[in-house]
Structure formats: structure tokens, C-alpha cells
Design a protein around this motif. Structure first.
Motif, PDB file in Angstrom:
ATOM      1  N   LYS A  25       0.832  -1.214   0.000  1.00 47.09           N
ATOM      2  CA  LYS A  25       0.000   0.000   0.000  1.00 47.09           C
ATOM      3  C   LYS A  25       0.859   1.253   0.000  1.00 47.09           C
ATOM      4  N   SER A  26       1.920   1.256   0.765  1.00 44.21           N
ATOM      5  CA  SER A  26       2.787   2.445   0.803  1.00 44.21           C
ATOM      6  C   SER A  26       3.438   2.676  -0.556  1.00 44.21           C
ATOM      7  N   VAL A  27       3.839   1.608  -1.177  1.00 45.84           N
ATOM      8  CA  VAL A  27       4.436   1.767  -2.506  1.00 45.84           C
ATOM      9  C   VAL A  27       3.401   2.269  -3.493  1.00 45.84           C
ATOM     10  N   GLN A  28       2.166   1.750  -3.418  1.00 46.53           N
ATOM     11  CA  GLN A  28       1.119   2.179  -4.336  1.00 46.53           C
ATOM     12  C   GLN A  28       0.751   3.642  -4.108  1.00 46.53           C
ATOM     13  N   LEU A  29       0.744   4.076  -2.805  1.00 46.88           N
ATOM     14  CA  LEU A  29       0.414   5.475  -2.515  1.00 46.88           C
ATOM     15  C   LEU A  29       1.461   6.401  -3.105  1.00 46.88           C
ATOM     16  N   THR A  70       2.722  10.526  -7.363  1.00 44.95           N
ATOM     17  CA  THR A  70       3.543  10.909  -8.522  1.00 44.95           C
ATOM     18  C   THR A  70       2.700  10.930  -9.793  1.00 44.95           C
ATOM     19  N   THR A  71       1.806   9.960  -9.916  1.00 47.75           N
ATOM     20  CA  THR A  71       0.964   9.887 -11.107  1.00 47.75           C
ATOM     21  C   THR A  71      -0.002  11.072 -11.179  1.00 47.75           C
ATOM     22  N   ASN A  72      -0.598  11.499 -10.031  1.00 50.81           N
ATOM     23  CA  ASN A  72      -1.560  12.612 -10.031  1.00 50.81           C
ATOM     24  C   ASN A  72      -0.880  13.911 -10.441  1.00 50.81           C
ATOM     25  N   SER A  73       0.308  14.158  -9.937  1.00 47.95           N
ATOM     26  CA  SER A  73       1.007  15.393 -10.299  1.00 47.95           C
ATOM     27  C   SER A  73       1.329  15.410 -11.798  1.00 47.95           C
ATOM     28  N   GLN A  74       1.724  14.279 -12.346  1.00 46.84           N
ATOM     29  CA  GLN A  74       2.011  14.225 -13.779  1.00 46.84           C
ATOM     30  C   GLN A  74       0.739  14.422 -14.600  1.00 46.84           C
TER      31      GLN A  74
END
Length: 849
Positions: free
Chosen positions: A644-648, A653-657
Motif C-alpha cells: 500500500k505504501s508503494v502504491q500510494l 507521482t501519477t496525479n502530479s504528472q
């Protein structure tokens, strides 16, 4: 027919008239007109007489009785006397009627002609004596042989017609006597006896002889003989006495073509047995000089020779090749009987039954009947790295012969060395111990069967070792590669069984050789930290064996002291790592996993530094490095939290991109919309301009279209009228030409017909003229030939003969001239004078011509 009173009987016909008062019938023969009386009755219409032509006959039943002068005899009642129940054969004669009571039993039949080489089989039905004085008794049989015409008799019956059998060269006929008789040669034959007639030509069997078969001669050559068996004891033409069941051969030396007698049975044709210079054969039960088979004996026949196997003889194993031995070949022999033999130095040696010895080449050998060839041996060529196992059959000892060409002696044999199944599989797999060390698949191809008599060889690769144990000496030896290992008769390989797979499982890897490294193996272990975090670690170890002195048996034996060094090493290292990790927290281990694991495996030296290797003193195995390939939590909750921590982090990072990309896309969209509006206005202006030009062009097109339509219609009407006129003119012209062509064709046809008719008449007249000319020439030639044949003087004499004779007659009568008539035929005296003078009227001459 019986109601008519007048019956006209034609010539060669007859009727039967029944007198109803006396009840007697008589014969009336034509030609005749018969007037029937009231008390008479005609029994049938006129019937044709029986006419027997030459070379024919007929059979009359109940014939009339004739006197010596061939007159018919009548009884007191006037009725013809008959021989009731008798037969009479009548030959060619004048037509004759059938008297009342006579019947034509057999119609007119041609006489039987017996041709040459044929005969009639006759049988007497009654006792009689023929014209030559021969007396026959009922039941006698004889032949009427041709050529000749057989005159039938009522006492004789023709049984059959017998045809002569033609005997050709190399042929005979087989005869059987149906009854005791004498044959054509005058020999007495008993009933059922059979004999042969071989004389070439046509043979006519006797009356008591029957042809059983035509026997063809067997043509014998130098390569074929005839196998015969006697069916009865006999002797032919002074030859040897043959007893029943005796068998013998007839060869070309006896006869080129042989016809078996009636007491000889042909069993078959025997082919000649031919041996060349390199062949021999063993004849079983050979025929001795007395002509009798020597049962149980054998005879060796060596080529070059050709002979026939006598009856009862047979070949043992057929035709065999002579043993031709080279320098590296030999024969193992065994004595079947007591015999004297010679050795290589020509010394006489006595061989007892059961003795074995060996002869060597080069040379030829034909075994006598007292010797059995046990086997043929060849020298076995062996390289330096090849060998064979040899066992002495007397002592039972087995030894290995290596690196020399060797031929087994008579007391030696090849020994098959058995290996354990796992060793056989490892040797047959064909895998390279170094290149295929990671391949765990089993070979699926065809496995080459090992020759068990050959010495077992194994090539030890570089930097590897193989342990061989000698069970007879109770000691082992280690061979380091690269080297070739050749097992002795009592030696076996030590099979290594190692752990394999990830995590390690025992007995996965099996090998004959032990690789000394350096190499690596991988293992997966489970550990637990001080805060009870369960982790799974995949580690890879580099290892190698340290061998100080390969010549030292003690150092070499240490390598194989631990059966599964991989499993033992992995277990030992895993226990060290678990102990070290159990005293640290998860966070510390996560940050310093490499240092913790290395220090746990290698330990610290005196200076508290991590050592460079971990050594196992039992087998000198050194672990030089540890590689941590992966660390994963074993507990599912810990694994889920890490995930979960890795996915968060990935999601942030994905949202900012995504936001940056969306802002850039909106900006680009506004710029595109402005360029689109500007382009749209420009396109509308260009479209209005184009529409104006289109309307102008449509107006011009409408004007041109109306003008062109009117002009085209006028031109089309004028063109149509012109085409119609030209067509009418052309049609009239074509009709005139067609009529002219028809008229010319008809005239040409009539002209040709008249020409052909005239030509036909000319040819016909020409042929008639030629025919008349040829006929005239024929008549002229005929007349010339007649006159030349008769002669001028003869013609003159013929012309003067009549008048001179008349003159002499008149002078003899004293008359000058005379005219004789009967008074009923008038005479023209006007032409008489002319006729006397030889002048004829003109019309009469023309008619005569």
C-alpha cells in the motif's frame, strides 16, 4: 385317300392295298394308274420308294424272305413272308418298296469310312461266320483297321472309333491290358498289366488295350538328374535289379532323355551341387561304394567339384564357405571324436573328444567330420584409451586388456561388466558435466546401448574429480581432470547425490564427477526479526574447493567425505543468518541487510573486520561471497502494508504528472480553437467567390446547350434523309448485281452440262468404235487362223466336193438336170435359174449379211 377309286402312282412310288375280304395287304408299284375295287382299301397315299445311293445303307426291320434268285416269297394267302424280329442291312441297289410289315428302322446312312491310323472297335452280337470263313462267337471283339470302308452286318455292333496315338521323339505311351491278350509285339499281357511303347510314329491300340497316358521324356542336362523310386521289383533290359521302394538317380551319363517305365515313380528333379575352390559341404548319410546309404556317417566334400546328392543324402548346413583366415583371425575347434592332428610344427597330436584348441591364420581350413568349429575369432584392435574385459574360463579370473590388439585364446571369453542403473543412465545421458550442470531435464532421445564387454571409460573434465572404488582391493582412488578413467573389472564409480532447486531439496543432482569450482549455488531461507517480522531471503553463494596437494590421497579423499556438500553448506549458512537476524529490528535489517548477512556468514576476525571467506574444514569447501538477490515479507499483512505504501507513492507521482499534462492540453486546445475560427472565415470567403464563378459558368452552359440542340436536330434530319436515299440506291444496285450473278451462274451451269454431255457421247462413241474395231480384228484373225489351219487346197476341195458329187450322180443316172417336188410347195421358176447359177436376190443377200 382310301375313298378315291383311281389312284395314280408316280414312278418309284408304291402303295399298300388291303383286301378286306381276305385281310391280306399287297404292294402296288408305280408308274401305274390303280383302280381300287370295292373290297379294297388303300392304306396310305403313294409313298416314295426307298432309294439307297452308293456308299450308303439302311436297316430294315422284319424284312421279307427272298429266294436264291432274290425274289420275294409269299405264303398261301398271298401275303409276303416276313422274318419277324430280324434285321436286314440293305446296301446300294435299285429303289425298292417296303412290303406290309416291313419297317425302316434306320434311315439311309453313309457307310462308315475308317481312315488311316483309325480303327472301328467291333463286337459280335450273334454267332456268325464272315465271307472269309472266320467264325465269331457272340461277345467277341476285334478291330476293323483303316483305311477302308466298313460294311455293316446285323450280327456286329460298332462300339467306338479308336484314333491312333502319335508318338513323337522323346515320348512314349502307357498302355494297360483290359483283358489277357497279345500286344503288337506278340508278347502276352495279363489283365491290368501296363507297359510302354516308345516307337516313334502312330500307334493304334489293340482291341483289349487302352491308352493310360502319354509320357514325355525328362531331358537331362549336366546340371540336372532324375530321382526315381521303384514301385515294384523289376529288371529292365539286363540292367540292375530294382527292388520295391529302392531309389536311385538317372544322370546325363545314363541317358540324355529318359522315359520312366511303368514301375518307376519320378520323385523329382535333382539339381547338381557345385562347389568352387572356396566352398565345402558335409554330406549326411553318404552312399557307399556298394550303393547303400551309410546311416549316421558324414563325409566332407571340398571344391572345386560338382556332384549329385544321391537318394537319402542331405547337406548339413548347406554349402559352406571354407574358413579363410587372415593374420588377425583364428578358429576355436572342438574334437567330437578321437583323432590325430598336427600342430604348427607338423607334430602329431592326439585329440580326445571334448578337447578345445585354436588355430590362427593366415591360411585356409576345412574342418573334418571329427571336428566342430565352435566359433571364429578376430583380433580386437584397441587404442591406448580402449580396453576389453577378458575372463579365463578355466580359472574364472577376469582381467582388463587395455591399449593393445588382442585375440582371445580358446580358453578365454569376453566378460560383460554390469554397472548400477544410475551409473548406466549417467553414462548414457551424454551430458557435459560442466556445460550442462544447470540442465535438470532427462534425455528423451534414443540411448545408445553400451557394449558391456568394452572397458568402461569416463572423461573427467578440467577442474573436476572422480572417485573410483575397487571392491576387490577394498580401497578407492581419486582422479583429477582432465583425465580419462578406465574402470577395472572390480571397480565402480562413486555417484554423488547433491541437493538442488530453490529452495534446496536433497537428491536432486546426481553426478559421477565432482566439480571443484569456483561456482555458485542459490538458496531461499525464511528469517524472523526481533519485532517478529517474517522475511524470505534469496541468497547466492560463490564457492570452490581448496585442494593443496592433488597427489595426497588424504586431501583428495576429503573432497568426497561429505556426500551432499551443497545441502550441508546451505543449512550451515542459513542457521548463521537466522541467528544474526533474530537480534535486530525490521527497520535496522531493512537498512543494513547486506552488512548483517555478510557478518553472520563470514564472521569477524581479530580486528573486528568481516572475513573474506567461510571454510568447511571437513571437505575444504570455501564460501567466498554472498549475494542478496531478494527480500520479501512472509507475513501477508506486512506484505500488504508495504504494497500500500508503494502504491500510494506511485499514485501521488501519477496525479502530479496528470495535472501538468491536463494544463498543457487545455492551452493547446485554446490555441487550436483560435486557428480553427480564423480558417473557417477564410474558407467562407473563398466559397462565396467560387459560387459566383459557378453561376456565370451555368448561364453560359445553358446558352450553348440550347443553340447546340437546335443545330444538332437539323443536321440529324438532313443526315437521315441522305442515308435513306443512299441506302435505296445501294439496295437497287445490289439487287441488279445479284440477278446478273444468278443469270450468269445458270448459263455457266447449262454450258458445263452440255459440254459434259457432249464429252460423254464422244467418249461413248469412241469406245463403241474401238470395240467394233477390236471385234472385227478378232473375227479377221479368227478367219485367218481357220483358213491357215485348214489350208487353201482343203477349202477348194470342200467347195468342189458337193457339185462334183452331184455331177457324178447325175452322170450315173444319165440325167442332165432334175427338179424334185411333192407338188404342195410351189416353186418360183423366176429365181430358180438364178439359184442354179449361184445368183441370189439382192434382198436375200442383205438379210443374210
Amino acid at each position: 385317300m382310301s375313298a378315291e377309286s383311281i389312284i395314280r402312282i408316280p414312278p418309284n412310288h408304291f402303295i399298300h392295298v388291303l383286301d378286306q375280304n381276305s385281310n391280306v395287304a399287297r404292294v402296288e408299284v408305280g408308274p401305274k394308274t390303280y383302280i381300287r375295287q370295292d373290297n379294297e382299301r388303300v392304306m396310305f397315299a403313294p409313298m416314295k420308294m426307298v432309294m439307297v445311293p452308293p456308299r450308303h445303307y439302311c436297316v430294315i426291320e422284319n424284312p421279307v424272305v427272298h429266294s436264291q434268285d432274290r425274289r420275294v416269297l409269299f405264303d398261301d394267302m398271298g401275303q409276303a413272308r416276313l422274318r419277324h424280329g430280324d434285321l436286314e442291312i440293305r446296301l446300294a441297289q435299285d429303289p425298292f418298296p417296303l412290303y406290309p410289315g416291313e419297317e425302316l428302322k434306320q434311315t439311309i446312312t453313309p457307310l462308315t469310312v475308317a481312315l488311316a491310323n483309325t480303327a472301328l472297335h467291333l463286337k459280335a452280337l450273334l454267332d456268325f461266320e464272315d465271307d472269309t470263313g472266320n467264325k465269331y462267337v457272340a461277345g467277341d471283339e476285334w478291330l476293323f483297321e483303316g483305311p477302308g470302308t466298313y460294311i455293316p452286318r446285323k450280327e456286329v455292333e460298332v462300339v467306338q472309333t479308336i484314333q491312333a496315338t502319335v508318338i513323337r521323339h522323346n515320348q512314349a505311351i502307357r498302355l494297360r491290358a483290359r483283358k489277357e491278350c497279345k500286344d503288337r509285339e506278340g508278347q502276352d499281357r495279363v489283365t491290368g498289366e501296363e507297359w510302354l511303347v516308345k516307337k516313334v510314329g502312330a500307334y493304334l491300340p489293340g482291341v483289349f488295350e487302352e491308352v493310360v497316358d502319354v509320357v514325355d521324356a525328362f531331358v537331362l542336362t549336366e546340371k540336372k538328374a532324375l530321382h526315381l523310386r521303384a514301385t515294384k521289383t523289376f529288371r529292365i533290359d539286363g540292367g540292375p535289379l530294382r527292388r520295391t521302394g529302392e531309389e536311385w538317380l538317372v544322370t546325363m551319363a545314363d541317358a540324355e532323355a529318359y522315359i520312366p517305365s511303368v514301375y518307376e515313380e519320378v520323385l523329382g528333379v535333382v539339381d547338381i551341387t557345385t562347389l568352387n575352390s572356396t566352398q565345402y559341404c558335409v554330406v549326411l548319410d553318404p552312399v557307399g561304394r556298394d550303393g547303400k546309404p551309410q546311416l549316421g556317417q558324414k563325409k566332407v566334400v571340398k571344391g572345386e567339384k560338382s556332384f549329385f546328392l544321391q537318394p537319402g543324402e542331405s547337406l548339413e548346413s548347406g554349402i559352406q564357405d571354407v574358413y579363410i583366415l587372415s593374420e588377425d583371425e583364428g578358429l576355436v575347434l572342438k574334437a567330437l571324436q578321437l583323432l590325430e592332428d598336427k600342430d604348427e610344427d607338423d607334430n602329431v597330436i592326439e585329440r580326445k573328444p571334448g578337447d578345445r584348441w585354436m588355430i590362427r591364420g593366415p591360411g585356409e581350413y576345412v574342418p573334418p567330420v571329427e571336428v566342430e568349429v565352435v566359433l571364429q575369432r578376430e583380433a580386437i584392435p584397441l587404442d591406448e584409451n580402449e580396453g576389453i574385459y577378458v575372463r579365463d574360463m578355466k580359472t574364472g579370473k577376469v582381467r582388463a586388456v587395455i591399449g593393445q590388439t588382442y585375440m582371445l585364446s580358446q580358453d578365454e571369453e569376453l566378460w560383460e561388466k554390469e554397472l548400477p542403473l544410475n551409473v548406466e543412465n549417467l553414462l548414457a545421458s551424454g551430458k557435459d558435466p560442466v556445460a550442462d550442470r544447470s540442465d535438470r531435464s532427462k534425455g528423451s532421445g534414443e540411448v545408445e546401448v553400451r557394449d558391456k564387454t568394452r572397458a568402461v571409460c569416463y572423461r573427467v573434465p578440467h577442474n573436476a574429480a572422480v572417485q573410483v572404488y575397487d571392491y576387490r582391493e577394498k580401497k578407492s582412488r581419486v582422479v583429477f581432470g582432465p583425465e580419462l578413467v578406465i574402470l577395472g573389472p572390480d571397480e565402480q564409480f562413486t555417484v554423488i547425490s547433491l541437493s538442488g532447486g530453490t529452495p534446496k531439496r536433497p537428491n536432486v543432482i546426481k553426478s559421477i564427477c565432482l566439480l571443484l569450482g569456483p561456482d555458485f549455488f542459490t538458496d531461499v531461507i525464511n528469517i524472523e526479526t526481533a519485532d517478529h517480522a517474517r522475511l524470505q531471503i534469496q541468497l547466492s553463494y560463490n564457492w570452490h574447493f581448496e585442494v593443496k596437494d592433488k597427489a595426497s590421497p588424504a586431501d583428495a579423499a576429503k573432497l568426497f567425505s561429505v556426500p551432499d556438500f551443497v545441502g550441508d553448506a546451505c543449512k550451515a549458512i542459513a542457521s548463521r543468518i537466522r541467528g544474526a537476524v533474530a537480534s535486530v529490528q525490521f527497520d535496522d535489517f531493512h537498512k543494513n541487510s547486506s552488512r548483517i548477512i555478510r557478518s553472520a556468514v563470514f564472521g569477524f576476525d581479530d580486528n573486528m573486520k568481516v572475513r573474506d571467506l567461510f571454510k568447511f574444514p571437513q571437505n575444504n569447501l570455501n564460501i567466498t561471497s554472498v549475494d542478496i538477490q531478494s527480500v520479501e515479507p512472509v507475513d501477508q499483512r506486512t506484505r500488504d502494508s508495504l504494497q500500500k505504501s508503494v502504491q500510494l507513492a506511485i499514485e501521488i507521482t501519477t496525479n502530479s504528472q496528470e495535472a501538468t499534462a491536463r494544463h498543457e492540453a487545455e492551452r493547446l486546445e485554446q490555441e487550436a480553437k483560435g486557428r480553427l475560427e480564423r480558417q473557417k472565415i477564410t474558407d467562407q470567403a473563398q466559397a462565396e467567390k467560387a459560387r459566383t464563378e459557378l453561376l456565370q459558368l451555368e448561364a453560359m452552359s445553358t446558352r450553348v446547350e440550347s443553340t447546340g440542340a437546335a443545330k444538332a436536330e437539323a443536321e440529324s434530319k438532313a443526315e437521315a434523309a441522305k442515308i435513306e436515299g443512299e441506302g435505296a440506291v445501294l439496295q437497287a444496285k445490289l439487287k441488279a448485281e445479284a440477278m446478273a450473278i444468278e443469270t450468269n451462274a445458270e448459263m455457266e451451269r447449262l454450258k458445263k452440262a452440255r459440254d459434259l454431255e457432249l464429252q460423254y457421247l464422244l467418249e461413248q462413241n469412241k469406245l463403241e468404235v474401238e470395240k467394233a474395231q477390236q471385234l472385227a480384228e478378232v473375227e479377221i484373225k479368227k478367219f485367218q487362223d481357220m483358213t491357215s489351219a485348214i489350208g487353201a487346197s482343203t477349202i477348194r476341195d470342200i467347195a468342189l466336193a458337193g457339185p462334183e458329187l452331184q455331177v457324178k450322180l447325175l452322170q450315173g443316172l444319165g440325167l442332165k438336170s432334175t427338179l424334185i417336188t411333192d407338188g404342195s410347195s410351189p416353186i418360183n421358176l423366176f429365181t430358180t435359174a438364178h439359184g442354179m447359177l449361184g445368183l441370189l436376190p439382192k434382198a436375200f443377200r442383205e438379210d443374210k449379211e
